[in-house]
Write a protein that holds these residues in place. Structure first.
Motif, short mmCIF file in Angstrom:
data_model
loop_
_atom_site.label_atom_id
_atom_site.label_comp_id
_atom_site.label_asym_id
_atom_site.label_seq_id
_atom_site.Cartn_x
_atom_site.Cartn_y
_atom_site.Cartn_z
N VAL B 71 -53.90 -14.11 4.21
CA VAL B 71 -52.66 -13.78 4.92
C VAL B 71 -52.47 -12.27 4.96
O VAL B 71 -52.05 -11.72 5.98
N TYR B 72 -52.82 -11.59 3.86
CA TYR B 72 -52.68 -10.13 3.88
C TYR B 72 -53.58 -9.53 4.96
O TYR B 72 -53.17 -8.63 5.70
N PHE B 106 -47.37 -15.69 -5.11
CA PHE B 106 -46.53 -16.09 -6.24
C PHE B 106 -47.02 -17.43 -6.79
O PHE B 106 -47.13 -17.61 -8.01
N ALA B 107 -47.35 -18.37 -5.89
CA ALA B 107 -47.85 -19.67 -6.34
C ALA B 107 -49.14 -19.49 -7.13
O ALA B 107 -49.36 -20.17 -8.15
N THR B 108 -50.00 -18.57 -6.69
CA THR B 108 -51.25 -18.32 -7.41
C THR B 108 -50.96 -17.82 -8.82
O THR B 108 -51.59 -18.24 -9.79
N LEU B 109 -50.00 -16.91 -8.92
CA LEU B 109 -49.67 -16.35 -10.24
C LEU B 109 -49.11 -17.42 -11.16
O LEU B 109 -49.49 -17.52 -12.32
N VAL B 110 -48.21 -18.26 -10.61
CA VAL B 110 -47.58 -19.28 -11.45
C VAL B 110 -48.62 -20.31 -11.89
O VAL B 110 -48.75 -20.62 -13.08
N SER B 132 -55.27 -8.41 -10.42
CA SER B 132 -55.29 -7.91 -9.05
C SER B 132 -54.41 -8.77 -8.15
O SER B 132 -53.85 -8.28 -7.17
N GLU B 133 -54.25 -10.04 -8.51
CA GLU B 133 -53.31 -10.88 -7.76
C GLU B 133 -51.88 -10.37 -7.93
O GLU B 133 -51.10 -10.33 -6.98
N LEU B 134 -51.57 -9.95 -9.16
CA LEU B 134 -50.23 -9.40 -9.41
C LEU B 134 -50.00 -8.14 -8.58
O LEU B 134 -48.93 -7.94 -8.00
N PHE B 137 -49.29 -8.99 -5.14
CA PHE B 137 -47.90 -9.40 -5.01
C PHE B 137 -46.99 -8.18 -4.84
O PHE B 137 -46.09 -8.18 -4.00
N PHE B 138 -47.27 -7.12 -5.61
CA PHE B 138 -46.49 -5.90 -5.46
C PHE B 138 -46.67 -5.29 -4.07
O PHE B 138 -45.73 -4.75 -3.49
N LEU B 139 -47.90 -5.38 -3.55
CA LEU B 139 -48.15 -4.85 -2.20
C LEU B 139 -47.31 -5.61 -1.17
O LEU B 139 -46.72 -5.02 -0.27
#
Lengths: 245, 245
Positions: B71-72, B106-110, B132-134, B137-139
């Protein structure tokens, strides 16, 4: 007004009456001079990021422990987190005044490549904030119990790291030009992009503190700086143009 | 002409109607595939010989992670198209995609941290992929924050498009620097599922879930795009005719 006249109005002293437009290098030199002169007239802006850096460095011994032997282990993290935050703090000054009084608009209209002009501005910004931070980092290192042998490594890594920070910061500041009170947003935009600088910089510093060779990390920091120099002014110029429309 | 379909994409009413017609073709297959994948993954696939049943969270985690990156990329490509060809609909696609991408991240992080608890004994591990997923998320947060900071929609579109393009150049650098950082700092090795050694009974449901999630994203994107287009064109006559107001 013709293009060169606009530029002359913006940059007093650019070969008025000599007929030909000044070379790109001459313009860059004039912009550097102008920005440095303006900054030294408002020297509190120069001192604030440095004072902030010193303050952050002071927080850690107070919060964790005054023992130098333990501080040494976290010194690289403290120095780099402090340096990144201090250079973020300084970013607000990068384009703000020029955007408010219309100078930036004149740059965009001057017919000169905006990328070049912004590169010169970013270079001035680095000389005014990045370089002083880099010179101060070894002092802060000594206060955190770093052995003197590691100081050249700290100086070199923070010097290279702040170059990239200034470049990324120029992109962030250009993107948020039209935003009022952009401080928090600017940090949110810039810090994730600055993670590679933090990683390689803190690693070089840590290796230097341990007395191990740190050349590889320095090379990567330099690579990031070169990469930034190539692409960041393009993005900054695009963002400035959009925000000026 | 072969290119008329492309030019017609610049027309908001055409895009609105096409998206409405296409959405069910994404939504129904997505629903069927996700149900099939869940049945296959949660009931039919055998328990892992090391992880037991805990690995089954992978059927949600891995497709979410894939979409968080895809998506990014879509956002950046749409932003780039919008910048270069000044196509308003492309900006609408980017605006519609950003919250979906952030949700998948967010779903990936959770799910990643829930998976981490039984596997690593802790909810959070500074593992390179999670870290890097986090940062991704910040990006996303920065992108949405920048978009929200502008009153003028056109400026918000174009400024955030520059940020998305800058971000997509940086994502690989951030990812590899985090991987490199981790290989240096982290002692205990993290166990992953060996993908090539996965038996077909586990792999096939995973592939079905990948496809199902991607179609689901397509359906949600098309629906959000319709809303985005309507909101942007709310003063246009065709909107009033379409809604029958």
């Amino acid at each position: 007004m013709s293009d060169t006249n606009v530029l002359r109005a913006t940059l007093p002293g650019v070969g008025v009456g000599r007929g030909s437009a000044p070379s790109a290098l001459a313009v860059a030199r004039l912009m550097l001079e102008r920005d440095l002169r303006l900054a030294f007239r408002k020297s509190s802006q120069l001192v604030q990021p440095l004072a902030f850096f010193a303050m952050v460095t002071t927080l850690f011994p107070l919060a964790i422990t005054p023992e130098l032997s333990r501080l040494r282990h976290i010194a690289s993290g403290v120095l780099w987190a402090g340096a990144l935050l201090a250079s973020l703090l300084a970013l607000e000054f990068l384009f703000r005044d020029d955007a408010q009084d219309g100078t930036l608009e004149q740059y965009a209209l001057s017919g000169r490549a905006l990328t070049g002009l912004l590169s010169a501005k970013t270079a001035a910004h680095w000389l005014l904030t990045g370089l002083p931070l880099a010179l101060m980092a070894p002092l802060a290192g000594v206060a955190l119990g770093v052995p003197t042998g590691a100081l050249p490594g700290i100086l070199a890594s923070v010097t290279l790291g702040t170059v990239t920070m200034s470049l990324l910061g120029a992109v962030g500041a250009a993107l948020t030009l039209g935003v009022r009170r952009a401080g928090a947003l600017l940090s949110l935009l810039t810090l994730p992009l600055a993670i590679p600088v933090l990683i390689f910089g803190a690693h070089a510093t840590q290796l230097a503190i341990r007395g191990e060779p740190y050349g590889a990390s320095l090379t990567l920091l330099a690579a990031l700086a070169v990469f930034g120099m190539t692409l960041a002014p393009l993005a900054a110029a695009a963002a400035v143009r959009i925000n000026l429309e | 002409m072969a290119w008329t379909w492309f030019h017609r994409l610049a027309s908001p009413p055409h895009v609105y109607r096409t998206a409405g017609r296409l959405a069910p073709w994404f939504a129904w297959p997505a629903a069927i595939l996700i149900i099939a994948g869940l049945v296959g993954g949660l009931w039919l696939a055998p328990p892992d010989y090391q992880q037991g049943d805990a690995y089954r969270i992978m059927y949600v985690h891995a497709p979410s992670a894939w979409l968080s990156l895809m998506v990014y990329t879509i956002m950046a490509v749409a932003g780039g198209i919008g910048l270069i060809w000044r196509m308003k609909v492309a900006h609408a696609v980017a605006a519609a995609a950003a919250p979906i991408g952030a949700s998948f991240t967010f779903a990936t992080l959770v799910t990643g941290s829930l998976w981490g608890k039984p596997m690593w004994g802790t909810y959070w591990q500074w593992d390179p992929r999670l870290t890097s997923e986090l940062l991704l998320f910040f990006l996303y947060l920065g992108y949405m924050g920048l978009r929200a900071a502008f009153e003028d929609l056109q400026r918000a579109d174009r400024v955030s498009a520059v940020l998305a393009v800058v971000g997509v150049v940086n994502v690989p650098i951030i990812h590899y620097s985090v991987v490199w950082w981790n290989s240096l700092h982290q002692g205990p090795s993290v166990m992953y599922l060996g993908k090539p050694t996965m038996p077909p009974s586990m792999l096939v449901p995973l592939l079905i879930m990948f496809l199902g999630f991607t179609l689901f994203f397509g359906a949600v994107l098309l629906m959000r795009l319709r809303g985005e287009v309507l909101n942007r064109e709310r003063t246009a006559r065709w909107v009033a005719e379409e809604i029958g107001a």
